[in-house]
Write a protein that holds these residues in place. Structure first.
Motif, PDB file in Angstrom:
ATOM      1  N   LEU A  18     -14.032  -1.513  -1.545  1.00 57.08           N
ATOM      2  CA  LEU A  18     -13.470  -0.305  -2.149  1.00 57.08           C
ATOM      3  C   LEU A  18     -14.574   0.683  -2.503  1.00 57.08           C
ATOM      4  O   LEU A  18     -14.406   1.904  -2.318  1.00 57.08           O
ATOM      5  N   THR A  19     -15.709   0.188  -2.983  1.00 49.48           N
ATOM      6  CA  THR A  19     -16.823   1.078  -3.331  1.00 49.48           C
ATOM      7  C   THR A  19     -17.350   1.793  -2.091  1.00 49.48           C
ATOM      8  O   THR A  19     -17.580   3.010  -2.102  1.00 49.48           O
ATOM      9  N   LEU A  32      -6.502   9.855   2.106  1.00 48.33           N
ATOM     10  CA  LEU A  32      -6.200   9.331   3.440  1.00 48.33           C
ATOM     11  C   LEU A  32      -7.242   8.306   3.872  1.00 48.33           C
ATOM     12  O   LEU A  32      -6.899   7.245   4.417  1.00 48.33           O
ATOM     13  N   ILE A  33      -8.517   8.604   3.639  1.00 56.10           N
ATOM     14  CA  ILE A  33      -9.573   7.653   3.988  1.00 56.10           C
ATOM     15  C   ILE A  33      -9.413   6.362   3.192  1.00 56.10           C
ATOM     16  O   ILE A  33      -9.560   5.250   3.736  1.00 56.10           O
ATOM     17  N   LEU A  34      -9.102   6.474   1.900  1.00 57.38           N
ATOM     18  CA  LEU A  34      -8.911   5.276   1.075  1.00 57.38           C
ATOM     19  C   LEU A  34      -7.739   4.457   1.587  1.00 57.38           C
ATOM     20  O   LEU A  34      -7.820   3.221   1.661  1.00 57.38           O
ATOM     21  N   PHE A  35      -6.638   5.109   1.940  1.00 59.36           N
ATOM     22  CA  PHE A  35      -5.464   4.373   2.411  1.00 59.36           C
ATOM     23  C   PHE A  35      -5.775   3.644   3.716  1.00 59.36           C
ATOM     24  O   PHE A  35      -5.524   2.436   3.834  1.00 59.36           O
ATOM     25  N   LEU A  36      -6.305   4.370   4.691  1.00 57.20           N
ATOM     26  CA  LEU A  36      -6.592   3.745   5.991  1.00 57.20           C
ATOM     27  C   LEU A  36      -7.665   2.669   5.855  1.00 57.20           C
ATOM     28  O   LEU A  36      -7.576   1.595   6.470  1.00 57.20           O
ATOM     29  N   ALA A  95     -15.127   8.184   1.581  1.00 55.25           N
ATOM     30  CA  ALA A  95     -14.096   9.200   1.349  1.00 55.25           C
ATOM     31  C   ALA A  95     -14.701  10.475   0.779  1.00 55.25           C
ATOM     32  O   ALA A  95     -14.324  11.590   1.161  1.00 55.25           O
ATOM     33  N   LEU A  96     -15.665  10.336  -0.139  1.00 53.52           N
ATOM     34  CA  LEU A  96     -16.318  11.513  -0.702  1.00 53.52           C
ATOM     35  C   LEU A  96     -17.160  12.230   0.354  1.00 53.52           C
ATOM     36  O   LEU A  96     -17.164  13.472   0.427  1.00 53.52           O
ATOM     37  N   ALA A  97     -17.872  11.459   1.184  1.00 54.04           N
ATOM     38  CA  ALA A  97     -18.704  12.072   2.226  1.00 54.04           C
ATOM     39  C   ALA A  97     -17.843  12.845   3.223  1.00 54.04           C
ATOM     40  O   ALA A  97     -18.205  13.961   3.640  1.00 54.04           O
ATOM     41  N   VAL A  98     -16.693  12.279   3.600  1.00 49.19           N
ATOM     42  CA  VAL A  98     -15.793  12.957   4.537  1.00 49.19           C
ATOM     43  C   VAL A  98     -15.200  14.210   3.909  1.00 49.19           C
ATOM     44  O   VAL A  98     -14.938  15.210   4.586  1.00 49.19           O
ATOM     45  N   LEU A 116       0.823  -1.205   0.000  1.00 46.72           N
ATOM     46  CA  LEU A 116       0.000   0.000   0.000  1.00 46.72           C
ATOM     47  C   LEU A 116       0.864   1.265   0.000  1.00 46.72           C
ATOM     48  O   LEU A 116       0.625   2.198  -0.775  1.00 46.72           O
ATOM     49  N   VAL A 117       1.883   1.288   0.857  1.00 48.05           N
ATOM     50  CA  VAL A 117       2.770   2.458   0.906  1.00 48.05           C
ATOM     51  C   VAL A 117       3.536   2.602  -0.406  1.00 48.05           C
ATOM     52  O   VAL A 117       3.677   3.711  -0.955  1.00 48.05           O
TER      53      VAL A 117
END
Length: 627
Positions: free
Chosen positions: A604-605, A383-387, A611-614, A289-290
């Protein structure tokens, strides 16, 4: 055991002698260390042939059965190799016995075939070498002079199966027939006759993209040609995308991505990260991931990134001892897919489609969105996607098996690669020029096209991309499609189609009530569209419809484009994911099941919508949610 002797053993095999260091590193990672006590039969004549052996220590006797019994034909002393026909034939043509205690490296047929699929010329080199070996042995047996044969060229890239004639004819009939039938129909209210006819040709292209009678770039060129032949669009306007800054940036970025892959730089970075993190499931998931997050802004072709990391993820699954299609192997596979693809639109240079969305934005908006401003707007979603991806893989795919600690193979591959080559150093300089130039563009006030052209020229001096490799390493069909579509936004704006679409959506916007609710509604609509549309057509068509119309809907064009980019990149149906198909085919379905892919896609969806809501309150705070 250091890597240098292993490299020498590999190069001692005739059909591996001319490999470059990147190919040797790939093969090194596929080796398995084995040991045999003296007088042990390693394999018997007539048994299933399954591997090549590289003899590192000891002696091996090779024999064949004859009318009078077993007859020794050779005694091999390390360093040597034997059993090479086991990579091609179904049965052993002789027997091998350890004359002393033996230590060797085993290259199984399965793992060789995997490497050969990634590096097609290995198969050609092996076939040539074995043909020469068989010719030499037959001539020695007959007592005639040995001659040197020249291998014939062989096409290694099998063409994609063409659709059936019936399907092609139906697709052509649909793509051409629908515009022709509707051509004389009166245009809808609010749209001129010219706009109606331009739109009908676009509809025909969309139908062809969906049914695929010919490649997508051929459809795009046919669309432009139809506009020209009917006198609807001037040539300069139809092909304006090929002269845009976005096209030059895309060409430069794809060229540098090819240099990064061919020079071994991408492979080196991935190996470095995999060796830095702990040799456990959790450590290697985080490494993938990193690594993906770090490589993404350097290489704007997500498919190429995933293709490069897939074999490493498979080697990790083997090294850690996870069975095929187990939770552990699936978790590593999706760590590679998500790490190297999920953050594509967080960075402006992470995806060629980002340049397309950027070109669709009004000039005033493009002037505000530099590389750093794009990243600033996308950072919370990234960031939300990564975490979220890390949590999903570490919890939802955690293996039940205890992993084997196997960092030795990665260390051997690193040693084979050796220090940075000059070609890698030049590629690093070129990438730095591109990224730093794009970041500093607002201060330097230099057109991004000139920054990109400078970076590409530097990259081409690294001797990785000569005339032939530059031609073969870049997806010119995609660039043809990309150039046409870059100009399509201007064409649709010129005939008023974007305004017409906006007017159709305005009642919906008013009923929704707020820009934030509209963003989430659009995201859900894109998720639904992806059930039927493949990734590239969905991104192209939805961006073309929504980005130019965004101002009329009360949305910033970048917000509309970003929502399309990140939402279309997810999947619910694994068959509609280019990444899943790529990794599945590259690993022959060994890494994950359909169920694993569906779970990862659903996860992922959900993470994308979260992520969009945040991001909504953050965008409102920045003042870019509306315009």
């Amino acid at each position: 055991m250091t890597a240098e002797p292993v490299e020498a053993l590999i190069r001692g095999v005739p059909f591996f002698s001319a490999l470059d260091r990147l190919d040797v590193a790939r093969l090194t990672g596929a080796l398995e260390e084995v040991a045999f006590a003296a007088d042990t039969v390693i394999f018997s004549e007539g048994a299933d042939a399954d591997a090549l052996y590289l003899l590192d220590e000891g002696q091996v006797t090779v024999s064949v059965r004859g009318p009078t019994g077993e007859r020794s034909v050779a005694t091999l002393r390390a360093p040597a190799h034997f059993g090479e026909l086991g990579l091609l034939l179904g049965r052993r043509t002789g027997s091998a016995r350890a004359a002393t205690d033996v230590r060797a490296w085993k290259l199984s047929r399965e793992r060789f075939e995997r490497v050969a699929r990634e590096r097609g010329h290995l198969g050609l080199m092996m076939a040539t070498s074995l043909a020469e070996l068989l010719d030499r042995r037959s001539r020695e047996h007959a007592g005639v002079p040995i001659t040197t044969a020249t291998a014939l060229p062989i096409r290694l890239d099998a063409p994609r199966p063409a659709p059936s004639r019936l399907r092609r004819n139906l697709s052509f009939a649909l793509a051409i027939g629908v515009p022709v039938v509707l051509w004389t129909v009166s245009p809808p209210a609010g749209l001129t006759a010219r706009g109606w006819h331009v739109g009908l040709i676009v509809i025909g292209a969309v139908l062809a993209w969906l049914t695929e009678p010919v490649p997508d770039f051929v459809v795009a060129l046919a669309m432009v040609t139809a506009w020209g032949l009917t006198g609807l669009v001037p040539l300069g306007q139809a092909l304006a995308g090929f002269t845009s800054s976005s096209y030059i940036v895309a060409l430069s970025a794809l060229g540098l991505a090819a240099a990064m892959s061919r020079s071994g730089l991408l492979y080196r970075v991935a190996l470095r990260l995999l060796r830095t993190f702990p040799p456990s499931y959790s450590g290697q998931v985080l490494a993938l991931l990193v690594g993906g997050a770090l490589v993404t802004p350097l290489m704007p072709l997500s498919i190429a990134r995933v293709a490069a990391i897939a074999p490493l993820a498979q080697e990790l699954a083997h090294g850690l001892g996870y069975p095929p299609r187990s939770r552990g192997s699936a978790g590593l596979a999706f760590a590679g897919i998500l790490g190297y693809a999920a953050f594509s639109s967080v960075f402006f240079t992470g995806l060629a489609m980002n340049f397309y969305v950027f070109a669709l934005m009004p000039a005033a908006d493009r002037a505000q969105f530099s590389w750093s401003v794009w990243f600033l707007g996308a950072a919370p979603a990234g960031l939300i996607l990564f975490l979220g991806c890390a949590a999903m893989l570490l919890v939802g795919f955690r293996p039940t098996e205890s992993p084997r600690i196997a960092p030795a193979a990665l260390e051997r591959q690193r040693r084979v690669l050796g220090p940075l080559a000059s070609s890698e150093l030049v590629t690093i300089i070129a990438l730095a020029v591109l990224l730093l130039g794009l970041v500093a563009q607002p201060t330097l006030r230099i057109d991004s096209a000139w920054v990109a052209a400078t970076a590409l020229i530097i990259g081409l001096t690294g001797e990785v991309l000569n005339r032939e490799s530059f031609r073969n390493s870049i997806e010119w069909g995609f660039l043809a499609l990309f150039g046409v579509l870059l100009g399509t936004g201007g064409v649709l704006h010129g005939v008023g189609i974007d305004g017409w679409i906006a007017n159709l959506l305005v009642p919906l916007v008013r009923s929704v009530g707020s820009p934030a609710a509209l963003v989430m509604l659009l995201a859900l609509a894109i998720v639904a569209a992806r059930l039927a549309l493949p990734w590239i057509p969905a991104t192209l068509l939805l961006s073309l419809a929504l980005v130019p119309a965004a101002p009329r809907l009360g949305l910033a064009p970048w917000i509309a484009g970003f929502v399309v980019l990140v939402t279309a990149n997810a999947w619910l149906n694994p068959r509609q994911s280019d990444y899943c198909r790529l990794v599945r085919d590259a690993t022959e379905g060994e890494m994950f099941t359909e169920r694993h892919a569906r779970l990862a896609g659903v996860g992922l969806t959900v993470l994308t919508l979260l992520a969009l809501a945040v991001s909504l309150p953050y965008w409102k705070f920045l003042g870019i949610l509306t315009r």
